[in-house]
Each structure stands twice: as C-alpha cells, then as structure tokens.
Design an enzyme around this catalytic site. Structure first.
Site, PDB file in Angstrom:
ATOM      1  N   THR A   1      -2.820  -4.317 -12.533  1.00  0.00           N
ATOM      2  CA  THR A   1      -3.096  -5.760 -12.429  1.00  0.00           C
ATOM      3  C   THR A   1      -3.249  -6.177 -10.969  1.00  0.00           C
ATOM      4  OG1 THR A   1      -0.712  -6.046 -12.552  1.00  0.00           O
ATOM      5  CG2 THR A   1      -1.959  -6.504 -14.559  1.00  0.00           C
TER       6      THR A   1
ATOM      7  N   SER B   1       0.191  10.692  23.267  1.00  0.00           N
ATOM      8  CA  SER B   1       0.139  11.021  21.848  1.00  0.00           C
ATOM      9  C   SER B   1       1.324  10.449  21.062  1.00  0.00           C
ATOM     10  CB  SER B   1       0.066  12.539  21.650  1.00  0.00           C
ATOM     11  OG  SER B   1       1.279  13.110  22.050  1.00  0.00           O
TER      12      SER B   1
ATOM     13  N   GLY C   1       4.655  13.058  -4.846  1.00  0.00           N
ATOM     14  CA  GLY C   1       3.807  13.402  -5.988  1.00  0.00           C
ATOM     15  C   GLY C   1       4.340  12.919  -7.327  1.00  0.00           C
ATOM     16  N   ALA C   2       5.457  12.167  -7.305  1.00  0.00           N
ATOM     17  CA  ALA C   2       6.044  11.702  -8.567  1.00  0.00           C
ATOM     18  C   ALA C   2       5.534  10.319  -8.938  1.00  0.00           C
ATOM     19  CB  ALA C   2       7.562  11.678  -8.465  1.00  0.00           C
TER      20      ALA C   2
ATOM     21  N   LEU D   1       6.039   7.607  -7.100  1.00  0.00           N
ATOM     22  CA  LEU D   1       7.041   6.614  -6.685  1.00  0.00           C
ATOM     23  C   LEU D   1       6.706   6.040  -5.311  1.00  0.00           C
ATOM     24  CD1 LEU D   1      10.270   8.432  -7.927  1.00  0.00           C
ATOM     25  CD2 LEU D   1       8.926   6.712  -9.116  1.00  0.00           C
ATOM     26  N   SER D   2       5.459   6.225  -4.891  1.00  0.00           N
ATOM     27  CA  SER D   2       4.951   5.619  -3.656  1.00  0.00           C
ATOM     28  C   SER D   2       5.578   6.170  -2.384  1.00  0.00           C
ATOM     29  CB  SER D   2       5.156   4.105  -3.670  1.00  0.00           C
ATOM     30  OG  SER D   2       4.262   3.521  -4.533  1.00  0.00           O
TER      31      SER D   2
ATOM     32  N   SER E   1       4.097   7.850  -0.115  1.00  0.00           N
ATOM     33  CA  SER E   1       3.212   7.689   1.056  1.00  0.00           C
ATOM     34  C   SER E   1       3.171   6.236   1.525  1.00  0.00           C
ATOM     35  CB  SER E   1       1.814   8.214   0.755  1.00  0.00           C
ATOM     36  OG  SER E   1       1.316   7.623  -0.406  1.00  0.00           O
TER      37      SER E   1
ATOM     38  N   GLU F   1      -4.201   2.045   4.091  1.00  0.00           N
ATOM     39  CA  GLU F   1      -4.427   2.878   2.911  1.00  0.00           C
ATOM     40  C   GLU F   1      -5.895   2.804   2.460  1.00  0.00           C
ATOM     41  OE1 GLU F   1      -2.060   4.722   1.680  1.00  0.00           O
ATOM     42  OE2 GLU F   1      -2.990   5.362  -0.185  1.00  0.00           O
TER      43      GLU F   1
ATOM     44  N   ASP G   1       2.634  -1.510  -4.203  1.00  0.00           N
ATOM     45  CA  ASP G   1       3.547  -0.519  -3.635  1.00  0.00           C
ATOM     46  C   ASP G   1       4.105  -0.977  -2.290  1.00  0.00           C
ATOM     47  OD1 ASP G   1       2.746   1.026  -5.836  1.00  0.00           O
ATOM     48  OD2 ASP G   1       1.074   1.848  -4.712  1.00  0.00           O
TER      49      ASP G   1
HETATM   50  C1  GLA Z   1      -1.196   2.856  -7.781  1.00  0.00           C
HETATM   51  C2  GLA Z   1      -1.705   1.910  -6.692  1.00  0.00           C
HETATM   52  C3  GLA Z   1      -1.210   0.480  -6.924  1.00  0.00           C
HETATM   53  C4  GLA Z   1      -1.473   0.013  -8.346  1.00  0.00           C
HETATM   54  C5  GLA Z   1      -1.015   1.075  -9.355  1.00  0.00           C
HETATM   55  C6  GLA Z   1      -1.383   0.710 -10.774  1.00  0.00           C
HETATM   56  O1  GLA Z   1       0.185   3.019  -7.683  1.00  0.00           O
HETATM   57  O2  GLA Z   1      -1.261   2.351  -5.426  1.00  0.00           O
HETATM   58  O3  GLA Z   1      -1.808  -0.402  -5.987  1.00  0.00           O
HETATM   59  O4  GLA Z   1      -2.811  -0.311  -8.536  1.00  0.00           O
HETATM   60  O5  GLA Z   1      -1.541   2.351  -9.055  1.00  0.00           O
HETATM   61  O6  GLA Z   1      -0.710  -0.436 -11.169  1.00  0.00           O
END
Ligand code: GLA
Length: 426
Positions: free
Chosen positions: A41, A99, A164-165, A167-168, A170, A202, A214
C-alpha cells in the site's frame, strides 16, 4: 531522537578502536521492522502499520584526523579487510584521506570481515553492488540534498537483523548510517527528511523502486507502539501495541527462501497499480475506495486494485481495534482475522505469496495462531503469526512439521516485540 543504553555501546567502541586505531565519536542504532498490516500500500500512497523490532543495525562512527588513514598494529588496510569499493585493494594515500571506510561484523566465506571504502566524488548510481551500495547511496544523497561532501569517515557496523529475511536489514543500515552522519556533520535533518532521504538513496542510487514503510518504521516508531502512517503525506500516529499485556507473542517465521522473480514481481505490481489508477482517473489508488467501478480495468488490474483498496480498509480496521474505538476496549487479539484476510488477499489478488509462505500461514493457523500473514514484498522472506503465549511451542512445532512434510528447508522461528525507533547508543 531517543538514546538507548545497551551493552552494545562498549563493544562497538572496543571493536572500532581495534580496527581503526582510534576511538569513535559516537554510536547509533536503527531497528529492522515487521509490518503488522498494510502490504503493498505504501507506494500507492496508502496506509501502513509497522512496528520497529527489537533487532537492529548498530554503527560506531569516527572522523579521521588529517593524515590518519592507516589501520592499527602496522596492518595495512587491505590486510585489515578494508579494500576499496570495487575490491581493488588499498587505495592511494591521497584518496584515502577523503574516503569513507566501512567494516562490518559479518564475514565472507573465507571468514574475513566484510569491508569496503569509497569516496563521495566517485559515487554514481549503479557503480556499487551489494550491501555497500546502501551506505554509499546515503552518502550520495547527503551530497545532493545538503551539499555536504562526506569524507574522512570510518564506520564499524554490527547487525542483529537477519539478512534476507524480509525484515529490512538494508533499510536499517541506511538509517543507521544516515543518523550517524547527521550527528557528526550537524546536518539537522528532521524525521521526515531522514525517511525521505533514505528512500531516495534506495530508489535512485541502489535502484530498488520501493515505498517508504521500511525507513519510516525504523526512524519514526516509539517503543511499545505500532506506527500508523499515511504514506500520502507522512502523517503518523503512535498506536499502543503491548503484546505482554494481553499474554501474546508475535512470531516471525523466516522461510529462508527468496524466489528469483521477487525484484521483477515488485516492479510489475507497482506499474500495474499506477496504470490502473490512471485508467480510473485517479492520481493514485489512495484517491479511490472499495465502491469504485473497476469495470474499465483488465482482470489482472482489477485484482491488484482490489487488494490495495481492501488492504487500506484493513489497516484502518486494525487501528480501530488496537485503539479501542466505539467504546470497545483495546484488543490485539481481535486483529487475527484481519491478518488472515490480508494474507488471503496478497496470495490471491496481489499474487505475491509463494508455497513456503502459504504453508507457514496455514500451519501456524492450524497450530492455534490467532492470525498470520506474509510480510514485506513477498515471493519469500518471512511471515508473522500472532500467538497466545501458551501456544508458542505448538505453533512452532506445527510450522516445522509442515515444512518437513513438504521437503522445505527448516524455517527460522523467533519472537519479536515492538522496539524503539532509531537513536543514539549511550
Ligand atoms: C518492501 C518494500 C516496501 C513495501 C513492501 C510491501 O518491503 O521495501 O516499501 O512496498 O515491500 O508492502
């Protein structure tokens, strides 16, 4: 910005000094997220309801004095795991002064710490791949947004957010690096600017067309609360989310799979929604509700739109239950049905689930979960299950048994709670 005292602080300082040979200025943390409801959404200007979880990326930051670019104990940068961004080995001394050097506690197959370095001037979108592209994107966006050229900076990073799970991890890395640089350079960015800057990093630098849930979850959430976010104007409301008070647990079921079409699938869904909004004469799907006539759309567009409109309604219904509207008392238990309806819609109308996620949700439910759903972009990653604390073992066993029956790799199952948003570590 809140400050947390954790045992991570002294360890980060110790490790930083051992690696870079001088003490860091400060340390910061940025959590991963679980979105309770409101999936796909955000890029449709809709509603989301994430929590920040009690797992985070930690970063210690230091600013090198002029001429202090070598690492400690007579070890060269390359031996110490600090190679340049393209892995070409140690950079020339003049360049090294400018750097940004980053060392992580994660290790590669040879047991070496992941590490890299780059200068702000050499950054162009697409030049860096993998985990380093996230902090690099932040540095690039800081230059574009504020005109500040970041340089002569060292960062040591630890993370308890599984990679990779879904759970954000990155996004948490981007937020942790941004709040560290914001403090050290006195950029004075407010929460909205931090969220938008990391989203641009991103989208424009890393090249992933993601929404904003996220980053917002990591930056804006208060401990013990879920974040009710209106993605159209970034207005927020903190919604109480106290699992303990109702004897509940929120389990993450990491399927440990990531299907290859996840990136193309995400972009396709986003495009379809934008096209459908255009056909219906709306700027975004947010302007529409479930009474709209979907007649002019193709069958596929109709299903995608139906998901987004019904999901926005489910987010609002969830908030009403959690806040106790209409004289009812607050009730986390009551949201179970809405989680299941969200999964069903994601699986059948939005078509972003996969057999492993469907198995996790079905098995958790048969084991006694009050509700369960896939989270994040889909095609792999994690599901969540809302479970009475007396049934945690039963639900876990049911999921593990179902995965074994299907011949899937064993999932990773753990509980999370509503942690606090990003901040300084004392
Ligand atoms: C990923 C994206 C989010 C969102 C979800 C789906 O996690 O990073 O911005 O769009 O998918 O809700």
């Amino acid at each position: 910005m809140s400050a947390a005292t954790t045992e991570a602080g002294p360890r980060l300082r110790r490790e930083f000094e051992a690696i870079f040979g001088y003490p860091p200025l400060e340390s910061f943390r940025a959590p991963g997220r679980v979105n309770l409801i409101g999936e796909h959404t955000d890029y449709n200007n809709g509603f989301v309801l994430p929590i920040a979880i009690d797992r985070a990326v930690h970063v210690a930051i230091g600013r090198r004095a002029q001429g202090r670019s070598g690492a400690r104990n007579g070890v060269s940068d390359a031996q110490n795991g600090v190679s340049d961004a393209q892995g070409r080995g140690t950079a020339a001394p003049a360049r090294r002064e400018e750097s940004i050097r980053i060392v992580s506690d994660h290790r590669d197959e040879r047991g070496e710490r992941l590490a890299g370095q780059f200068t702000a001037e050499e950054l162009v979108p697409g030049a860096l791949q993998g985990w380093l592209s996230h902090p690099a994107g932040v540095v690039d966006e800081i230059a574009k947004t504020t005109g500040t050229a970041v340089g002569g900076i060292d960062l040591y990073i630890e993370s308890t957010v599984p990679v990779g799970a879904g759970l954000s991890s990155s996004h948490a890395l981007e937020v942790a690096v941004l709040i560290a640089l914001d403090e050290v350079y006195g950029l004075g960015l407010d929460e909205r600017e931090k969220v938008l800057l990391t989203q641009r990093a991103e989208n424009d630098f890393v090249g992933a067309p993601t929404g904003i849930v996220d980053q917002a979850a990591s930056v804006m959430t208060e401990a013990g609360h879920a974040l009710f976010l209106d993605c159209r104007d970034l207005r927020t409301r903190q919604i109480p989310f106290d699992l303990d008070a109702e004897g509940l647990r929120l389990l993450v079921i990491d399927t440990r799979v990531s299907h290859s079409h996840s990136e193309s699938g995400y972009g396709d869904r986003r495009r379809t929604c934008e096209e459908a909004a255009g056909i219906l004469g709306a700027e975004s799907l947010r302007e529409l509700d479930e009474t709209v006539d979907l007649g002019p759309l193709t069958g596929e567009q109709r299903k995608r739109v139906r998901h987004v409109l019904s999901e926005n309604a489910r987010v609002r219904a969830t908030v009403e239950l959690l806040e106790g509207h209409g004289g009812e008392s607050r009730c986390i238990r009551g949201i179970g049905e809405l989680l299941l309806a969200s999964h069903d819609s994601l699986a059948h109308d939005y078509e972003v689930s996969c057999p492993e996620l469907d198995t996790a949700v079905a098995a958790a439910t048969s084991g006694g979960a009050l509700g369960a759903r896939m989270i994040g972009g889909g095609f792999g990653g994690s599901a969540i299950a809302l479970v009475d604390s007396t049934r945690v073992d039963r639900v876990g066993e049911a999921v593990v048994a179902a995965f074994a029956d299907h011949g899937y790799r064993a999932p990773d199952i753990f509980a999370v709670s509503a942690g606090e948003g990003a901040g300084r570590i004392d």
